[in-house]
Each structure stands twice: as structure tokens, then as C-alpha cells.
Write an enzyme that holds these catalytic residues in place. Sequence first.
Site, PDB file in Angstrom:
ATOM      1  N   CYS A  34       7.337  64.301 -59.518  1.00  0.00           N
ATOM      2  CA  CYS A  34       8.588  64.574 -60.234  1.00  0.00           C
ATOM      3  C   CYS A  34       9.529  63.433 -59.882  1.00  0.00           C
ATOM      4  CB  CYS A  34       9.176  65.919 -59.794  1.00  0.00           C
ATOM      5  SG  CYS A  34      10.874  66.199 -60.341  1.00  0.00           S
ATOM      6  N   CYS A  43       9.884  61.403 -66.753  1.00  0.00           N
ATOM      7  CA  CYS A  43       9.831  62.809 -66.354  1.00  0.00           C
ATOM      8  C   CYS A  43       8.395  63.283 -66.487  1.00  0.00           C
ATOM      9  CB  CYS A  43      10.744  63.623 -67.274  1.00  0.00           C
ATOM     10  SG  CYS A  43      10.680  65.396 -66.998  1.00  0.00           S
TER      11      CYS A  43
HETATM   12  N1  DGL Z   1      12.336  64.865 -63.251  1.00  0.00           N
HETATM   13  C1  DGL Z   1      11.438  65.788 -63.842  1.00  0.00           C
HETATM   14  C2  DGL Z   1       9.987  65.428 -63.574  1.00  0.00           C
HETATM   15  O1  DGL Z   1       9.651  64.282 -63.295  1.00  0.00           O
HETATM   16  C3  DGL Z   1      11.604  67.270 -63.724  1.00  0.00           C
HETATM   17  C4  DGL Z   1      12.795  67.921 -63.163  1.00  0.00           C
HETATM   18  C5  DGL Z   1      13.035  69.285 -63.765  1.00  0.00           C
HETATM   19  O2  DGL Z   1      13.626  69.309 -64.838  1.00  0.00           O
HETATM   20  O3  DGL Z   1      12.642  70.310 -63.194  1.00  0.00           O
HETATM   21  O4  DGL Z   1       9.134  66.255 -63.637  1.00  0.00           O
END
Ligand code: DGL
Length: 265
Positions: A186, A71
Site C-alpha cells: 500500500c 494505489c
Molecule cells: N494507498 C492505497 C494503496 O496503495 C490504499 C489506501 C486505502 O485507501 O485504504 O493500496
Amino acid sequence: MSVLVFDSGVGGLSILRELRLSLPSASLIYVADDAGFPYGDWEEQRLADRITSLFDRLIAEHRPRLCIIACNTASTIAIEPLRQRFGSTPFVGTVPAIKPAAERTSSGLISVLATPGTVDRAYTRNLVAQFASERHVTMVGAPDLALMAEAYMTGGSVDMDALKTQVLPCFVEREGKRTDIIVLGCTHYPFLANQMRKIAPWPVDWLNPAEAIAHRARAVAGELGTSDPSLAIDRAIFTSGSPDPKLAQLASSFGLTTSGRFSLS
Ligand code: DGL
């Protein structure tokens, strides 16, 4: 060996599927902080504190040999505090692939598509200053895209007009040149890559860091010197303790068993 893979939701599955190739003998514990999702507009310190408290429990209960923060929003705020707090457990983070984009661009115009949180972070701004100061970098904070990706991943459709609103600011024309690389900052976004391609006004390279993260994880695991095959079943843990059945079904379609109750008390 057991490897813990962490995301706010199910976007980190884009990293997990590459980890299966790079660490075939690892047993994977996928943790989705669905109780905190989405992370995009959390205040920085609150989010860092939340992630640290989650890891206090996760590390005590599961004793992973390696943790992957799948993330960007979490890594750009919490990777250093996590490394400091859990010194003996290595952490591999996921941050926007600005360096490779700056190296590969032909036009000199790159865009970073990420959550508003990731775009605002000092960590991300430092990456631009350090690796892309000679490039024209457009930062696009997309407030709704992670939510749209989760809806799509769990069987919903994609509103193409809404998708355009989030993504089209990445396409920039300047002095006769055009953006040629968009960094997917993301881990949810690769799941929308086909739809993004359809609305793109011109072809670009969509940079998904998943393979690079998986290679890095293999290198770190190699340094740990543990490649014993694990017989444990890959699992998913949802911090809500009772995930939306569609999320549990999605986890199961990725070969993960949803188990265990979880609460942040
Ligand atoms: N998957 C997460 C990232 O790579 C973020 C998604 C979220 O919680 O807004 O930033």
C-alpha cells in the site's frame, strides 16, 4: 508532458516524490480521491465503477499523456478496465512487489502487508501463484494502517500498540527460519516505515515499490517520445472538492498547488 498520479488519498505521494526524479520535466497532476478514502474495504465492483467514472472526467478535463495508479487497492481491481476503456492513454499500475520479494528472499519466508481489499484480490493471489509458489507467503490485510499513515502524515502521532497489532502478524517463524522481506503493498505505508522498524522483532527488508514504479513510468514516457519540459505548475486535486486543510497543507509541502473544485456529479 502532463502525468496524472492517482491514489485514494495522500499515500501516492510516496510514488510522486520518485516520479519527480525519474520524470523531471513532467508536469504532475496528483489526484487524491479523498471523498472515497479509504479504499481498503470497498466492495470490488463498486470501487472499480467509481474509479472508472472518476477517470472519465479526469481524462476528459486534463488530457494526461500518462496515468500512474499510485494505489495497490485501485490497481489490483481497475488497471485492466482502465486500460481497456482509455486505450490511447498508457496506465502504469502499482501492485504488490511479490515477484522481486520472491527472488530476493534468503529465508524463503515473505509477507505482504496491504489493505484487506488488496490481500483478497484474485490479482494478488495470481501474483503469488505465478511468482512465489516456492515461497512461504503470509498475506496480512491491515484494516487501519492507511488511516494511521494519513493521520501521521498530517501531523498526528502514531499509536505504537495499534501499529503492532497491524504489522506484527507479518513476522513469521517457521522451521527455524524467519520472514526476511515484508512487501509494502500500500503506497501509504512507506510513510510509517521508521515506526515499523522500531516495533520489528527482528530486522527485515521493507520492500517499497516506489522507485520501480518511477522507472517504469520513465520507460513508458520514453516510448511516448515526449520529454518536452513543461512549465505548468504541479497540482493536487481532491475529489471532495474541499479537502481537510491539513491534507491541502501536506500537498503544498510536496510542492503541489491545490486547485479546482471537483465533484462526482
Ligand atoms: N494507498 C492505497 C494503496 O496503495 C490504499 C489506501 C486505502 O485507501 O485504504 O493500496
